[in-house]
Design a protein around this motif. Structure first.
Motif, PDB file in Angstrom:
ATOM      1  N   THR A  79       0.839  -1.194   0.000  1.00 15.96           N
ATOM      2  CA  THR A  79       0.000   0.000   0.000  1.00 15.96           C
ATOM      3  C   THR A  79       0.874   1.244   0.000  1.00 15.96           C
ATOM      4  O   THR A  79       1.820   1.344   0.783  1.00 15.96           O
ATOM      5  N   VAL A  80       0.556   2.186  -0.898  1.00 14.11           N
ATOM      6  CA  VAL A  80       1.280   3.451  -0.952  1.00 14.11           C
ATOM      7  C   VAL A  80       0.277   4.592  -0.921  1.00 14.11           C
ATOM      8  O   VAL A  80      -0.882   4.440  -1.325  1.00 14.11           O
ATOM      9  N   GLN A  81       0.717   5.744  -0.422  1.00 10.84           N
ATOM     10  CA  GLN A  81      -0.088   6.957  -0.413  1.00 10.84           C
ATOM     11  C   GLN A  81       0.409   7.864  -1.531  1.00 10.84           C
ATOM     12  O   GLN A  81       1.611   8.082  -1.665  1.00 10.84           O
ATOM     13  N   ASP A  82      -0.534   8.361  -2.350  1.00 11.60           N
ATOM     14  CA  ASP A  82      -0.144   9.196  -3.480  1.00 11.60           C
ATOM     15  C   ASP A  82      -1.165  10.296  -3.678  1.00 11.60           C
ATOM     16  O   ASP A  82      -2.297  10.042  -4.092  1.00 11.60           O
ATOM     17  N   ARG A  83      -0.773  11.534  -3.368  1.00 12.13           N
ATOM     18  CA  ARG A  83      -1.616  12.715  -3.573  1.00 12.13           C
ATOM     19  C   ARG A  83      -3.025  12.533  -3.005  1.00 12.13           C
ATOM     20  O   ARG A  83      -4.028  12.764  -3.676  1.00 12.13           O
ATOM     21  N   GLY A  84      -3.070  12.101  -1.774  1.00 13.38           N
ATOM     22  CA  GLY A  84      -4.339  11.971  -1.083  1.00 13.38           C
ATOM     23  C   GLY A  84      -5.084  10.683  -1.360  1.00 13.38           C
ATOM     24  O   GLY A  84      -6.187  10.482  -0.838  1.00 13.38           O
ATOM     25  N   ARG A  85      -4.517   9.815  -2.170  1.00 19.80           N
ATOM     26  CA  ARG A  85      -5.153   8.532  -2.470  1.00 19.80           C
ATOM     27  C   ARG A  85      -4.343   7.389  -1.876  1.00 19.80           C
ATOM     28  O   ARG A  85      -3.122   7.471  -1.741  1.00 19.80           O
ATOM     29  N   GLU A  86      -5.062   6.330  -1.557  1.00 18.24           N
ATOM     30  CA  GLU A  86      -4.415   5.117  -1.061  1.00 18.24           C
ATOM     31  C   GLU A  86      -4.482   4.061  -2.153  1.00 18.24           C
ATOM     32  O   GLU A  86      -5.557   3.742  -2.645  1.00 18.24           O
ATOM     33  N   ARG A  87      -3.324   3.559  -2.542  1.00 16.28           N
ATOM     34  CA  ARG A  87      -3.255   2.611  -3.646  1.00 16.28           C
ATOM     35  C   ARG A  87      -2.635   1.308  -3.136  1.00 16.28           C
ATOM     36  O   ARG A  87      -1.492   1.281  -2.714  1.00 16.28           O
ATOM     37  N   THR A  88      -3.445   0.251  -3.181  1.00 10.77           N
ATOM     38  CA  THR A  88      -2.977  -1.068  -2.741  1.00 10.77           C
ATOM     39  C   THR A  88      -2.870  -1.990  -3.951  1.00 10.77           C
ATOM     40  O   THR A  88      -3.806  -2.102  -4.736  1.00 10.77           O
TER      41      THR A  88
END
Length: 713
Positions: A79-88
């Motif tokens: 899981t990474v955080q990118d510009r206010g989004r959580e991407r798993t």
């Protein structure tokens, strides 16, 4: 979790609290996506893949329960955080074929959407011929205890001149209960909708949903300009949804994945809301659509556009005809003036099958086209031109000078459709040609707006070497999106309007890049309202180009009717407004003035439909936008015969439910037109608005001001 899930010894891999979803893994490593409390058996694999030699475990119309999907097991997740989004990203693998699948689930904390993509990589020793790949599968939406009998299906038919026609039916009418316990097998069928050919929305919108009696809604969207398909049905007593890009059965798509190669699916998004039904779900989807769009100055400016085509010059522009329209458009308040089709027509046999070079017609513009473009600028407007970049007419010189590989081909033969060939924008010569055209129009001529049209359905696609037609179409469209983005990189202020004979290519693969979308080519002002009212189901309001084509022979009611319907979208003004009386022209100026006052609200407003999603034959229609400062509402009353409905009706008023304003003091104001003689009454306790329109074929735009307008957001 329930005892049934715990008994299966599952562990949670990922969760989305707002959607109430989690991905769980069982003791064998299989990962499935569903809701808390669901029986594990009702869920479907996280990815479904069919490949030649690796089909389904239960044959039928469904593209779930695939052999590869059943074998894919968990390897890892990140899981990474990118510009206010959580991407798993959840990584799965099939030990039999060596196929690896990276499933990326993207969400934003506090929002009710889930965006998915899948990357397949062949890590085995043998090539794999893919035939279908799911982007997102979800099982256990509603189980038998929750009531499949209470579910309603919603989908939209789409056609030239008749876009965004929403349908609904009971889930159980489309997915029949089969008494599985009596024979031990699932059904073989499902409810499905899919695209056909290169008009991505030529048959249906890639948007659909499920609702229940409690107001819960599931809404999905597939983002593909090539093939797409969705299906929903019953599995183990629960409803499931599976979303796909192109496949072999429907789109002639297959893709050979050699060892070391990878394939990426088209994106798809799922929205879920616990209350508010479709209105709330479409509000969430609208917010999501805004979040994936390319940043552009047009998102704030939202200029008024005059286009010379609709019910006006109809592809026959000349300097003599344009100059009076330019002056009148500037006086009416237009900020962009678009010269539509025909500006390049210098062929005695007509332009349709001769297009491709995109040079101005000398006989149409004796002083040169630049004279007309300068006149547009002199009247304070940005000049725009129509372009159909992907086609080359069979009589165009470019049909012989560009290399054969620059065109769509099938069976070794160049494809021809309605007098046109189709460029393959993966070929450098095709792209270089279009780059030269646009850089000339924009960089040298100062054109600031391009209407990019697309008026043929080229069929399943192109075969480049051994690739399948569907794979060729997907490859071309990805190159087309990249080309559009490159234009905006080089010309940041250029505005692109997406058009496909109106709304036949109205998808968010393209609308994430383009600033506007043509909603229809419908020329009948009485048949446009259901399209205009439903446009926000397919596109954000501030991207929805709606025609307003008042004419000097129209009555004041007719002029007001066509203008009013465009004010909650992007006004596309047309018509011979240069020939109007002062009273008629004043009504046009008044409408444009109203639009300019309310447009700051458009970019953040959520749509709603107090009479439900419009039906083509409805005599009364209503579409609203719920902004931060106020609620705006357009109401149409059509004559039953003109609306196409056999139901006689003499009703002069209609009561609409506005739930988010219930219990508040509301001051309704008629914004446009004052000529409609509309009367409005508000019942705060019931949240009911009664609108009176004494004459048929009239419309009114209202502003509902309330201190609590945003309390339910």
């Amino acid at each position: 979790m329930t005892a049934a899930v715990e008994a299966a010894e599952v562990s949670r891999v990922w969760s989305h609290p707002e959607l109430g979803l989690h991905a769980v893994m069982d003791a064998t490593g299989a990962v499935r996506l569903g809701r808390p409390g669901q029986d594990w058996a009702g869920l479907v694999p996280l990815v479904e893949v069919t490949a030649t030699g690796h089909g389904r475990m239960w044959s039928g119309e469904r593209f779930i329960e695939t052999a590869i999907g059943d074998r894919l097991t968990y390897l890892s997740h990140e899981t990474v955080q990118d510009r206010g989004r959580e991407r798993t990203t959840i990584r799965l693998a099939d030990s039999t074929t060596g196929l690896a699948a990276d499933v990326t689930l993207e969400a934003r904390p506090g929002s009710g959407f889930l965006r998915a993509r899948v990357r397949l990589a062949n890590e085995g020793a043998t090539a794999l011929r893919l035939e279908s790949v799911s982007t997102l599968t979800l099982g256990g939406i509603v189980d038998a205890d929750g009531g499949l009998d209470d579910l309603t299906l919603h989908w939209a038919d789409n056609d030239w001149l008749a876009e965004c026609r929403w349908r609904q039916d009971a889930f159980r009418k489309r997915v029949v209960p089969l008494s599985r316990s009596a024979h031990g097998h699932e059904g073989r069928g499902c409810f499905e909708r899919y695209s056909q050919g290169s008009w991505s929305t030529g048959r249906h919108l890639p948007v659909a949903g499920l609702t229940d009696g409690a107001g819960r809604a599931w809404l999905w969207q597939i983002e593909s300009s090539a093939g797409w398909r969705f299906e929903t049905g019953e599995r183990e007593g629960a409803a499931y949804v599976a979303l796909f890009g192109p496949d072999d059965a429907h789109h002639q798509w297959h893709h050979t994945l050699a060892p070391g190669e990878e394939f990426h699916t088209v994106p798809a998004v799922l929205v879920h809301t616990e209350s508010g039904g479709l209105d709330e779900a479409f509000g969430e989807l609208t917010d999501y659509r805004r979040s994936i769009r390319r940043d552009h100055p047009d998102r704030l400016a939202l200029p008024v556009i005059y286009n010379d085509y609709m019910n006006t010059l109809m592809g026959d522009p000349t300097t003599e005809r344009l100059l009076p329209l330019i002056e009148a458009a500037g006086a009416a308040g237009a900020e962009v003036f678009v010269i539509d089709a025909g500006w390049y027509d210098d062929d005695a046999q007509g332009w349709w099958d001769a297009v491709g070079a995109w040079e101005p017609a000398a006989r149409r513009f004796p002083g040169g086209l630049l004279e007309v473009l300068d006149a547009i600028r002199a009247h304070g407007m940005t000049p725009g031109l129509w372009l159909e970049p992907e086609v080359v007419g069979v009589r165009s010189p470019l049909a012989g000078t560009l290399p054969p590989e620059a065109f769509f081909r099938r069976g070794g033969l160049r494809v021809t459709e309605h007098g046109r060939h189709h460029l393959d924008l993966r070929h450098p010569a095709a792209r270089a040609h279009l780059d030269e055209v646009v850089d000339r129009l924009v960089g040298e001529w100062g054109v600031g707006y391009l209407k990019l049209d697309y008026n043929i359905n080229i069929g399943p696609g192109t075969e480049n070497g051994s690739e399948s037609p569907g794979a060729g179409l997907l490859g071309h469209h990805r190159a087309h999106l990249d080309w559009m983005a490159s234009l905006l990189d080089r010309h940041p202020d250029l505005v692109l309007e997406n058009c496909g004979s109106g709304g036949l290519r109205m998808d968010y693969a393209q609308l994430a890049v383009a600033q506007l979308q043509s909603t229809s080519d419908q020329q009948d002002l009485l048949r446009y309202p259901p399209i205009a009212a439903a446009a926000a189901t397919a596109v954000t309001p501030e991207q929805a180009a709606v025609w307003a084509y008042p004419q000097p022979h129209h009555t004041l009611d007719e002029i007001a009717f066509t203008l009013t319907g465009a004010l909650l979208g992007r006004v596309h003004l047309s018509g011979f407004i240069n020939l109007m009386s002062e009273e008629q022209a004043g009504l046009v100026r008044s409408a444009i003035s109203v639009y300019k006052e309310l447009r700051p609200e458009l970019g953040g407003a959520r749509p709603f439909w107090p009479l439900g999603l419009p039906v083509w034959e409805d005599a009364w229609l209503a579409h609203g936008l719920r902004g931060q400062g106020a609620t705006f509402l357009t109401v149409w009353r059509r004559a039953p015969g003109d609306a196409g409905t056999p139901e006689p009706s003499a009703d002069t008023d209609r009561t609409l439910t506005i739930p988010h304003l219930r219990g508040t003091h509301v001051q309704p104001t008629v914004l446009h037109p004052t000529t409609a003689d509309a009367a409005v009454k508000w019942d705060a306790d019931a949240g009911l608005l009664t609108v009176s329109l004494p004459r048929e074929n009239t419309a009114v735009l209202l502003r509902l001001s309330s201190d609590a307008v945003d309390s339910a957001r």
